[in-house]
Scaffold this motif. Structure first.
Motif, PDB file in Angstrom:
ATOM      1  N   VAL A   1       3.776  -4.754  10.407  1.00 18.98           N
ATOM      2  CA  VAL A   1       3.468  -4.529   8.992  1.00 18.98           C
ATOM      3  C   VAL A   1       2.325  -5.469   8.623  1.00 18.98           C
ATOM      4  O   VAL A   1       2.033  -6.415   9.368  1.00 18.98           O
ATOM      5  CB  VAL A   1       4.700  -4.786   8.098  1.00 18.98           C
ATOM      6  CG1 VAL A   1       5.774  -3.752   8.338  1.00 18.98           C
ATOM      7  CG2 VAL A   1       5.254  -6.194   8.314  1.00 18.98           C
ATOM      8  N   PRO A   2       1.655  -5.261   7.490  1.00 17.72           N
ATOM      9  CA  PRO A   2       0.575  -6.170   7.094  1.00 17.72           C
ATOM     10  C   PRO A   2       1.051  -7.618   7.022  1.00 17.72           C
ATOM     11  O   PRO A   2       2.227  -7.895   6.791  1.00 17.72           O
ATOM     12  CB  PRO A   2       0.163  -5.646   5.709  1.00 17.72           C
ATOM     13  CG  PRO A   2       0.514  -4.202   5.744  1.00 17.72           C
ATOM     14  CD  PRO A   2       1.772  -4.114   6.567  1.00 17.72           C
ATOM     15  N   ILE A   3       0.122  -8.542   7.189  1.00 11.61           N
ATOM     16  CA  ILE A   3       0.467  -9.949   7.340  1.00 11.61           C
ATOM     17  C   ILE A   3       1.215 -10.515   6.135  1.00 11.61           C
ATOM     18  O   ILE A   3       2.036 -11.417   6.274  1.00 11.61           O
ATOM     19  CB  ILE A   3      -0.817 -10.771   7.633  1.00 11.61           C
ATOM     20  CG1 ILE A   3      -0.454 -12.143   8.205  1.00 11.61           C
ATOM     21  CG2 ILE A   3      -1.687 -10.879   6.391  1.00 11.61           C
ATOM     22  CD1 ILE A   3      -1.631 -12.870   8.816  1.00 11.61           C
ATOM     23  N   LEU A   4       0.964  -9.966   4.941  1.00  5.48           N
ATOM     24  CA  LEU A   4       1.639 -10.450   3.740  1.00  5.48           C
ATOM     25  C   LEU A   4       2.929  -9.703   3.433  1.00  5.48           C
ATOM     26  O   LEU A   4       3.624 -10.040   2.475  1.00  5.48           O
ATOM     27  CB  LEU A   4       0.711 -10.334   2.527  1.00  5.48           C
ATOM     28  CG  LEU A   4      -0.480 -11.287   2.456  1.00  5.48           C
ATOM     29  CD1 LEU A   4      -1.311 -10.992   1.209  1.00  5.48           C
ATOM     30  CD2 LEU A   4      -0.027 -12.732   2.444  1.00  5.48           C
ATOM     31  N   MET A   5       3.237  -8.684   4.208  1.00 10.16           N
ATOM     32  CA  MET A   5       4.315  -7.776   3.843  1.00 10.16           C
ATOM     33  C   MET A   5       5.503  -7.831   4.801  1.00 10.16           C
ATOM     34  O   MET A   5       6.124  -6.799   5.078  1.00 10.16           O
ATOM     35  CB  MET A   5       3.788  -6.344   3.766  1.00 10.16           C
ATOM     36  CG  MET A   5       2.792  -6.126   2.666  1.00 10.16           C
ATOM     37  SD  MET A   5       3.573  -6.239   1.049  1.00 10.16           S
ATOM     38  CE  MET A   5       2.337  -7.187   0.163  1.00 10.16           C
ATOM     39  N   SER A   6       5.858  -8.985   5.311  1.00  2.00           N
ATOM     40  CA  SER A   6       7.051  -9.113   6.146  1.00  2.00           C
ATOM     41  C   SER A   6       8.268  -8.656   5.344  1.00  2.00           C
ATOM     42  O   SER A   6       8.346  -8.860   4.137  1.00  2.00           O
ATOM     43  CB  SER A   6       7.228 -10.565   6.582  1.00  2.00           C
ATOM     44  OG  SER A   6       6.147 -10.988   7.356  1.00  2.00           O
TER      45      SER A   6
END
Length: 597
Positions: free
Chosen positions: A552-557
């Motif tokens: 997932v995107p780096i900010l969206m864990s």
């Protein structure tokens, strides 16, 4: 309430439509007064069709007990509103974004420092880089190697947890406790007898026990598997007799591709059943869900063709698109207006350099997006595809058997005729308790794929035993087994999913997706919270899935909960109490506070 017919709606004034919306929808959309007349009509029509389907399928008989009777009105109102509106957008707070980037920066800096001191002073976990062969490029990328050693290995105990068996109770399982004595580089199963002289590396508690081999297992409630309709739990009651009887007349494996000697009568029976279930001419079944996309797409499109893909499509679609040689364009997730824009530009401009028209254009979307928990804006996407005369490919891996009043997937749920979707793809690994996948389409398309799709001409065919499992599951879902098991499963899945989503939202967590979807991602954001959330849930006997970069995107864990028809309300209430404790420990209430507290 009853909504007037479409012709009557179009004669009403805007003010009358707004008044009708206010009385028909609960809760009322916050942007109601800003909507145009066409939007108001569409909102009312969607609300009415959803309400009719819900009442006709999910009502309880007089002799049945509704476990959610006390919250039924609220659940139905939330589901009704969600079906007519896009899911809420959750924006990461400035504090969460800052701490997320800071967390990654600290991990990377500390990792490089450890490598430096390990190489120069032989202090700590020493890393000796592999010397590449002379004249040969490195086999592994240095960044991938570093990421695995210094970031992923720190939390790898949260992934790939081995299962030690079920407990006989629904949705419960035993997970093997693992320990590491080399800084999480390697993991081994904990054994009380063998590890007596070593320090305990796991938290012992009420959920731990020892199996006959001395291995330590933890009893957990399963909140992570795709066992949507619960066939893995009640298999002895629903499928065992039919499946085991096939062993007397069919091999475990045909040991051959479909186009050679790998087609058994059960393959054809399953294909006919799938086609009938979906209202298509024919179907092709393959032995792996991922490869159904990865091998079918290159057979359907090639150089000179154009694929227009939703930006959040599964990696199997991405892999198939890349292997096809076709050009690929992306449109904003679930945005039919952006799809319209991309299609118009593609048709007007044609191929790069030559400006010749594309041989064919295929739009690819999913029924339920597995990392977002939301379903496809299918009705509007079908309208756009029809307007421009392009093909539509729908991946129903997570929606078939889990959505719609009779489990027929996203088309049924959204009120779209399957004839308006050119290619329907789905898997048997989720709701059907089996494996493999299918392609359902017109007779010409299926006949073509039988001889051109790599999954059909090169891969070993699906096991006949698994075919029977899927056939039996289909008949249960369709009610052709003479019971109400299928109807009850679909109803339980929907109720459990909506109740879990409602309660998670009430906690103040950032929950992605729509109601009526069995997938509930909860945003964690910070990389340190991935491990903290997973470990704290595991301590409390909850088996959950956590997902981080690069999946997932780096900010969206996030953590991803998957609910099953096999869960009871008592199971979910117990889990929710524990999740609330963990949410407080990890400061995850971002809907209530900038700092998640």
């Amino acid at each position: 309430m009853s909504i007037p017919s479409s012709s009557t709606l179009r004669t009403l004034k805007v003010a009358e439509l707004r008044s009708l919306c206010s009385s028909a929808l609960t809760p009322v959309p916050s942007n109601l007064n800003k909507l145009r007349k066409a939007d108001l009509i569409e909102l009312l029509e969607a609300s009415d069709s959803t309400e009719a389907a819900t009442q006709s399928t999910y009502e309880y008989d007089e002799d049945e007990v509704d476990p959610y009777a006390d919250v039924r009105e609220r659940l139905e109102a939330l589901a009704k509103y969600s079906a007519a509106n896009p899911p809420p957008e959750h924006h990461i707070t400035l504090f969460a974004a800052f701490t997320t980037y800071l967390g990654y920066a600290v991990l990377i800096c500390v990792g490089h420092l450890r490598d430096f001191f390990g190489l120069t002073l032989s202090i700590g976990s020493r890393y000796v880089p592999a010397t590449p062969r002379t004249g040969v490029a490195p086999l592994l990328k240095s960044w991938d190697n570093f990421y695995n050693r210094r970031l992923y290995h720190r939390i790898q105990d949260c992934f790939n947890r081995p299962v030690g068996g079920g407990e006989g109770a629904k949705c419960r399982m035993k997970v093997m406790e693992r320990v590491s004595y080399d800084g999480n580089k390697t993991m081994i199963v904990a054994n009380r007898a063998a590890d007596t002289d070593k320090p305990t590396k796991f938290v012992d508690g009420q959920y731990n026990e020892t199996d006959e081999d001395g291995d330590v297992v933890r009893r957990c409630l399963n909140l992570g598997s795709y066992n949507y309709l619960g066939f893995a739990d009640d298999w002895n009651d629903t499928c065992e007799k039919d499946v085991l009887s096939v062993l007397d007349r069919a091999p475990v494996s045909c040991s051959s591709p479909r186009v050679e000697v790998g087609t058994h009568e059960l393959h054809r029976e399953l294909e006919v059943l799938v086609a009938r279930f979906l209202g298509k001419d024919d179907a092709l079944v393959l032995n792996m869900g991922f490869n159904t996309n990865a091998t079918t797409i290159p057979a359907l499109v090639s150089k000179g063709d154009l694929i227009i893909s939703d930006q959040l499509n599964h990696t199997s679609i991405v892999s198939g698109a890349r292997a096809s040689g076709a050009a690929v364009r992306v449109f904003k997730h679930n945005d039919h207006n952006d799809l319209d824009k991309v299609l118009r530009e593609a048709i007007v401009m044609g191929m790069p350099r030559t400006r010749r028209p594309w041989n064919k254009i295929v739009v690819m979307v999913e029924g339920i997006y597995s990392m977002e928990g939301e379903y496809c804006n299918l009705k509007n996407i079908v309208k756009v595809c029809k307007q421009y005369g392009v093909y539509l490919y729908l991946d129903e891996a997570h929606s078939i058997g889990a959505m719609g009043p009779t489990g027929r997937g996203c088309c049924e749920y959204c009120g779209v005729d399957t004839k308006d979707v050119d290619v329907l793809m789905g898997t048997f690994t989720k709701s059907f308790g089996g494996m493999g996948g299918y392609i359902a389409a017109s007779q010409d398309v299926v006949d073509y794929l039988r001889t051109k799709c790599a999954g059909s001409i090169f891969h070993n065919s699906l096991s006949p035993i698994v075919c029977q499992q899927i056939i039996t599951a289909f008949k249960v879902i369709m009610g052709e087994d003479g019971t109400k098991f299928g109807r009850n499963k679909l109803r339980a899945l929907r109720d459990n999913s909506n109740y879990m989503r409602m309660r998670l939202t009430d906690m103040g967590l950032h929950v992605l997706g729509n109601y009526d979807s069995p997938i509930m991602p909860v945003l964690l954001y910070n990389p340190t919270k991935i491990a903290a959330f997973s470990r704290e849930c595991f301590k409390r006997g909850l088996a959950v899935v956590v997902v981080g970069f690069p999946a997932v995107p780096i900010l969206m864990s996030r953590a991803r909960f998957c609910v099953s028809a096999g869960h009871t309300r008592e199971d979910l209430d117990d889990a929710l109490v524990k999740i609330e404790e963990v949410a407080d420990l990890c400061c995850l209430r971002y809907a209530k506070s900038t700092f998640g507290m």
